[in-house]
Design a protein around this motif. Structure first.
Motif, PDB file in Angstrom:
ATOM      1  N   ILE A 271       0.823  -1.208   0.000  1.00  0.00           N
ATOM      2  CA  ILE A 271       0.000   0.000   0.000  1.00  0.00           C
ATOM      3  C   ILE A 271       0.859   1.261   0.000  1.00  0.00           C
ATOM      4  O   ILE A 271       1.837   1.380   0.739  1.00  0.00           O
ATOM      5  CB  ILE A 271      -0.950   0.010   1.209  1.00  0.00           C
ATOM      6  CG1 ILE A 271      -1.852  -1.231   1.194  1.00  0.00           C
ATOM      7  CG2 ILE A 271      -1.799   1.275   1.232  1.00  0.00           C
ATOM      8  CD1 ILE A 271      -2.760  -1.324  -0.005  1.00  0.00           C
TER       9      ILE A 271
ATOM     10  N   VAL B 254       0.635   5.723  -1.738  1.00  0.00           N
ATOM     11  CA  VAL B 254      -0.180   6.746  -2.382  1.00  0.00           C
ATOM     12  C   VAL B 254       0.099   6.712  -3.879  1.00  0.00           C
ATOM     13  O   VAL B 254       1.251   6.781  -4.314  1.00  0.00           O
ATOM     14  CB  VAL B 254       0.113   8.138  -1.802  1.00  0.00           C
ATOM     15  CG1 VAL B 254      -0.686   9.198  -2.535  1.00  0.00           C
ATOM     16  CG2 VAL B 254      -0.220   8.162  -0.315  1.00  0.00           C
TER      17      VAL B 254
ATOM     18  N   LYS C 187      -5.140   5.545  -2.315  1.00  0.00           N
ATOM     19  CA  LYS C 187      -4.238   4.706  -1.527  1.00  0.00           C
ATOM     20  C   LYS C 187      -4.392   3.265  -1.998  1.00  0.00           C
ATOM     21  O   LYS C 187      -5.489   2.724  -2.014  1.00  0.00           O
ATOM     22  CB  LYS C 187      -4.562   4.806  -0.036  1.00  0.00           C
ATOM     23  CG  LYS C 187      -3.613   4.012   0.846  1.00  0.00           C
ATOM     24  CD  LYS C 187      -3.899   4.244   2.319  1.00  0.00           C
ATOM     25  CE  LYS C 187      -3.444   5.630   2.742  1.00  0.00           C
ATOM     26  NZ  LYS C 187      -3.556   5.807   4.216  1.00  0.00           N
TER      27      LYS C 187
ATOM     28  N   HIS D 223      -9.192  -2.857  -2.671  1.00  0.00           N
ATOM     29  CA  HIS D 223      -8.875  -1.441  -2.488  1.00  0.00           C
ATOM     30  C   HIS D 223     -10.116  -0.653  -2.035  1.00  0.00           C
ATOM     31  O   HIS D 223     -10.151   0.579  -2.159  1.00  0.00           O
ATOM     32  CB  HIS D 223      -8.335  -0.850  -3.789  1.00  0.00           C
ATOM     33  CG  HIS D 223      -6.936  -1.295  -4.115  1.00  0.00           C
ATOM     34  ND1 HIS D 223      -6.656  -2.505  -4.717  1.00  0.00           N
ATOM     35  CD2 HIS D 223      -5.726  -0.695  -3.915  1.00  0.00           C
ATOM     36  CE1 HIS D 223      -5.352  -2.620  -4.881  1.00  0.00           C
ATOM     37  NE2 HIS D 223      -4.757  -1.545  -4.411  1.00  0.00           N
TER      38      HIS D 223
ATOM     39  N   THR E 191      -7.414   9.834  -1.344  1.00  0.00           N
ATOM     40  CA  THR E 191      -6.549  10.001  -0.178  1.00  0.00           C
ATOM     41  C   THR E 191      -5.741  11.273  -0.360  1.00  0.00           C
ATOM     42  O   THR E 191      -5.747  11.897  -1.440  1.00  0.00           O
ATOM     43  CB  THR E 191      -5.619   8.787  -0.004  1.00  0.00           C
ATOM     44  OG1 THR E 191      -4.958   8.891   1.261  1.00  0.00           O
ATOM     45  CG2 THR E 191      -4.567   8.731  -1.106  1.00  0.00           C
TER      46      THR E 191
ATOM     47  N   GLN F 200       1.186  12.824  -1.225  1.00  0.00           N
ATOM     48  CA  GLN F 200       2.498  12.955  -0.585  1.00  0.00           C
ATOM     49  C   GLN F 200       3.420  13.580  -1.626  1.00  0.00           C
ATOM     50  O   GLN F 200       4.000  12.884  -2.468  1.00  0.00           O
ATOM     51  CB  GLN F 200       3.037  11.603  -0.130  1.00  0.00           C
ATOM     52  CG  GLN F 200       2.191  10.980   0.971  1.00  0.00           C
ATOM     53  CD  GLN F 200       2.720   9.636   1.413  1.00  0.00           C
ATOM     54  OE1 GLN F 200       3.653   9.116   0.819  1.00  0.00           O
ATOM     55  NE2 GLN F 200       2.116   9.075   2.447  1.00  0.00           N
TER      56      GLN F 200
END
Length: 494
Positions: A321, A323, A359, A445, A468, A471
């Motif tokens: 998992i 991003v 995610k 997911h 999500t 980043q």
């Protein structure tokens, strides 16, 4: 010696009959006891009320019409006459319970000790029900204190037989018992009918299920059963139908996968034997090695697809998992299928909003969209186009769509196209696991995969995934790397 057989063998039928009879029997017993007690109380209270009312009326009349007299014998005789009641013995007692005189003329030398006398002396109307001493007859005694001239006090005690009433009560009890027995007979017959209506279908279902357990999935439970039993029969029939369908799909899959494995293996074996024999120029050798490599990759893909499906079925699929930038993911998908699309002159169009992040496992999500786009390419016409788009549905979800204008899927197949091993067109090859794997990966997911298709007009597949937060450091680095490797990506954006 043969063991005696019970009337009803152990099982559900016996339990239903016994429980039903027990419940009804207890209900009838309770009703009968309450009914008989109520009737007995009513009869006894009627006798008591009649005597009590007679005493009240007689006492009122006696006090108004009493002739003063010093002769106690005459006075008591007058009391007996004034207070007498048919079919009832009247006794005049002293306050100590000693019998002074009675309407029968007998004056036994004894003292009455029943509870009605003290109650009468205490100022109330006493009542006692029991057995008469000497005759053992069932009687009711009602006593009341009588005051004469304001000085002399006596106890008037009425004794009446209850034998006739008790006989009537006995007859009523026998009648009610006979009615209860008739009701119980009806209940027993009804309980057997009810038990058979449940047990017979269950026996039929059990027998058919036993045949299904032996692999005879062509048998079906027959009968128009209602309620839960009907639901059970329908479920078992549906299960057998699905097992037959699954077996057919499995057989088709085995046949298909055997063909899929045999074709590359034949090519590999043929070229291997050719190359081993030698005597070929470098170009032919290079072509043979290329074919062997290509067919080996094809075999590896088939095996990996089967392994992935096996892991998903056993809940052993592990996700890495992170991003994932949806735009980059779709760009990489297009790059992977671009060469295949070029052969059919199919245009790949990408329309994606910026900064959509989900995610998940980037490789597994890429596997999902590669499968969807590869299917779109496979079933699209030449010189057509395939659209990939991604947009936000809400603050928490994004929708990613793959739309083509190919041959489409019929209504008969659209509901089954995501089933394992199912293939709309077996001639196009494959294992029939691609969409089944894709759906399960999307569900891992926390997303959904939906398909809308019309025969001859194309298909649209929509994958909805939860959003999500991005980043920036990681995403920027990935985008830079992809853009540096494939500078022409911007040309595919719609």
């Amino acid at each position: 010696m043969e063991r005696p057989r019970t009337m009803i063998k152990k099982g559900m039928r016996r339990q239903i009959v016994l429980h039903y009879i027990l419940v009804v029997f207890l209900a009838l017993l309770l009703v009968e006891v309450i009914f008989l007690l109520a009737i007995r109380t009513y009869y006894y209270d009627s006798v008591y009320s009649k005597i009590k009312n007679h005493i009240s009326v007689s006492e009122s009349f006696f006090q108004k019409n009493m002739i003063p007299s010093d002769n106690s014998i005459y006075l008591l005789q007058e009391v007996l006459e004034r207070f007498s009641l048919s079919k009832t013995e009247l006794e005049i007692l002293s306050l100590n319970g000693d019998i002074i005189t009675s309407s029968t003329g007998f004056q036994p030398d004894r003292t009455i000790t029943t509870s009605d006398v003290p109650e009468a002396v205490g100022g109330s109307v006493g009542r006692w029900v029991g057995r008469q001493a000497g005759t053992n007859e069932s009687v009711m005694a009602v006593s009341k204190m009588l005051q004469i001239h304001g000085q002399d006090k006596y106890v008037l005690r009425y004794i009446t037989s209850l034998e006739e009433i008790n006989n009537d009560l006995l007859n009523l009890t026998l009648l009610s018992t006979a009615i209860a027995a008739a009701v119980m007979a009806v209940v027993v017959g009804f309980s057997f009918g009810l038990a058979n209506s449940i047990v017979k279908p269950l026996n039929n279902i059990t027998a058919v299920s036993a045949q299904m357990a032996k692999g005879r999935f062509n048998v079906r439970i027959k009968g128009d059963y209602k309620f839960e039993i009907g639901d059970l029969a329908s479920t078992l029939n549906y299960m057998a139908q699905e097992i037959v369908r699954s077996n057919q799909i499995k057989d088709d899959f085995i046949s298909s996968i055997s063909h899929e494995l045999r074709t590359p293996l034949t090519s590999i074996k043929g070229w291997s034997e050719t190359l081993v024999s030698g005597g070929y120029d470098p170009e032919e050798t290079k072509l043979g090695v290329s074919i062997i490599s290509k067919e080996s990759e094809r075999l590896i893909g088939l095996v990996e697809e089967i392994l992935d499906f096996s892991k998903l079925q056993q809940n052993q699929m592990k996700l890495s998992i992170g991003v994932v930038d949806v735009k980059v993911l779709l760009q990489e998908t297009i790059l992977n299928v671009w060469a295949k699309a070029e052969k059919k002159r199919i245009h790949l169009l990408l329309e994606c909003e910026d900064a959509i992040f989900v995610k998940g496992d980037a490789n597994r999500l890429k596997q999902v969209f590669l499968n969807l786009v590869d299917n779109a390419v496979k079933f699209s016409h030449e010189d057509s186009s395939i659209e990939l788009s991604a947009k936000r549905l809400s603050a928490t979800e994004t929708a990613i769509m793959v739309r083509d204008s190919g041959i489409g899927i019929s209504e008969a197949h659209i509901s089954r196209v995501k089933d394992r091993f199912f293939q709309v067109d077996a001639l196009n090859g494959g294992t029939g696991l691609g969409l089944a794997i894709s759906q399960q990966l999307v569900e891992l997911h926390n997303g959904t995969l939906d398909m809308v298709s019309e025969l001859g007009k194309g298909t649209e597949v929509t994958v909805i995934l939860p959003l999500t937060e991005p980043q920036p450091e990681v995403i920027t680095e990935e985008v830079t790397q992809v853009t540096a490797t494939f500078p022409e990506l911007d040309d595919w954006e719609a």
